[in-house]
Design a protein around this motif. Structure first.
Motif, PDB file in Angstrom:
ATOM      1  N   LEU A 100       0.632  -1.157  -0.023  1.00 52.25           N
ATOM      2  CA  LEU A 100       0.128   0.019   0.072  1.00 52.25           C
ATOM      3  C   LEU A 100       0.726   1.221  -0.009  1.00 52.25           C
ATOM      4  CD1 LEU A 100      -2.557  -1.030   2.724  1.00 52.25           C
ATOM      5  CD2 LEU A 100      -2.730  -1.194   0.161  1.00 52.25           C
ATOM      6  N   ASN A 141      -4.417   5.031   0.290  1.00 50.10           N
ATOM      7  CA  ASN A 141      -4.329   3.643   0.108  1.00 50.10           C
ATOM      8  C   ASN A 141      -4.834   2.699   1.208  1.00 50.10           C
ATOM      9  OD1 ASN A 141      -3.514   4.446  -2.530  1.00 50.10           O
ATOM     10  ND2 ASN A 141      -1.494   3.831  -2.087  1.00 50.10           N
ATOM     11  N   GLU A 145      -8.177   0.370   1.413  1.00 53.07           N
ATOM     12  CA  GLU A 145      -8.018  -1.031   1.786  1.00 53.07           C
ATOM     13  C   GLU A 145      -8.914  -1.429   3.005  1.00 53.07           C
ATOM     14  OE1 GLU A 145      -6.401  -5.085   1.325  1.00 53.07           O
ATOM     15  OE2 GLU A 145      -6.795  -3.216   0.047  1.00 53.07           O
TER      16      GLU A 145
END
Length: 252
Positions: A100, A141, A145
């Protein structure tokens, strides 16, 4: 209630899906550790701006570990219920989890600053806004997620939970974890916005210091000093407004 073979298989499959989500928390841990592991990217003049975020991140990380442990215990309980062995760590699955952490791409302007001793002065005093922008993207990110993991877990509950004894309690416990993960996603998104704002301040500080160093390296004129004074005044107003916004965002 005696569980049939079909129900047992459903439980094992459901446990495997939850385990796959749990493994993805490792990527969240890794990414968050990267973006808070080097405070020097903020420089001496700007490091204090991020102190509150770092304090709140410690709490965020505790919640991530707590939820990950909850998911591990739920998976173990489901496997026990189905009469199957608890899943062992799968290095192949863990290695397949995507990173990520956003990549650092040096701009042409940043590359020019890296010529000569001015680079070291700017990095030490004001930090590196390009790296901070990458940190903000990494937080984004992480937020995406976490949101996706919460949605997937909710979908698993909606479609994959058979009517075994205790299923209602499982749904209740998983619901709490899902809501907690959504809360983590919101906080991570706030971190992304805050770090991005701090990055703007760092970039402004860097430009100001660069102009000051260059302006004082040659014979300063009244016009030069006046321009720098105006820039400092404008920067002070922007700094106060941004910090007020950051404080409200952190406390909101």
């Amino acid at each position: 209630m005696s569980e049939g073979v079909g129900v047992s298989g459903q439980i094992v499959r459901h446990a495997g899906q939850i385990e796959a989500v749990r493994v993805r928390f490792a990527a969240v841990h890794t990414a968050s550790a990267v973006v808070v592991g080097d405070e020097t990217v903020y420089g001496r003049l700007c490091r204090w701006m991020i102190d509150t975020v770092l304090e709140k991140h410690a709490r965020q990380d505790e919640l991530v570990e707590y939820i990950e442990e909850n998911l591990r215990l739920i998976v173990a309980g489901l496997c026990d219920l189905a009469g199957q062995e608890r899943p062992r760590p799968d290095p192949v699955r863990e290695a397949a989890v995507p990173s990520l952490v956003a990549p650092v791409e040096e701009t042409a302007k940043a590359a020019m600053e890296r010529i000569g001793p001015l680079r070291d002065v700017l990095d030490e005093l004001t930090g590196r806004p390009g790296v901070i922008a990458v940190h903000a993207m990494t937080w984004y990110n992480i937020a995406v997620e976490q949101r996706d993991m919460a949605d997937e877990l909710e979908d698993f509950l909606s479609h994959d939970v058979p009517g075994w004894d205790g299923a209602a309690e499982h749904v209740r416990l998983m619901g709490h974890n899902i809501e907690a993960i959504r809360g983590l996603s919101s906080v991570s998104a706030a971190f992304a916005e805050i770090v991005q704002s701090v990055g703007v301040l760092v970039a402004q500080t860097r430009r100001l210091v660069r102009e000051l160093v260059i302006g004082l390296a040659v014979a300063p004129t009244d016009a030069t000093l006046w321009r720098l004074a105006c820039r400092i005044a404008v920067y002070g107003v922007a700094l106060n407004a941004t910090l007020t916004h950051l404080e409200d965002r952190l406390n909101g």
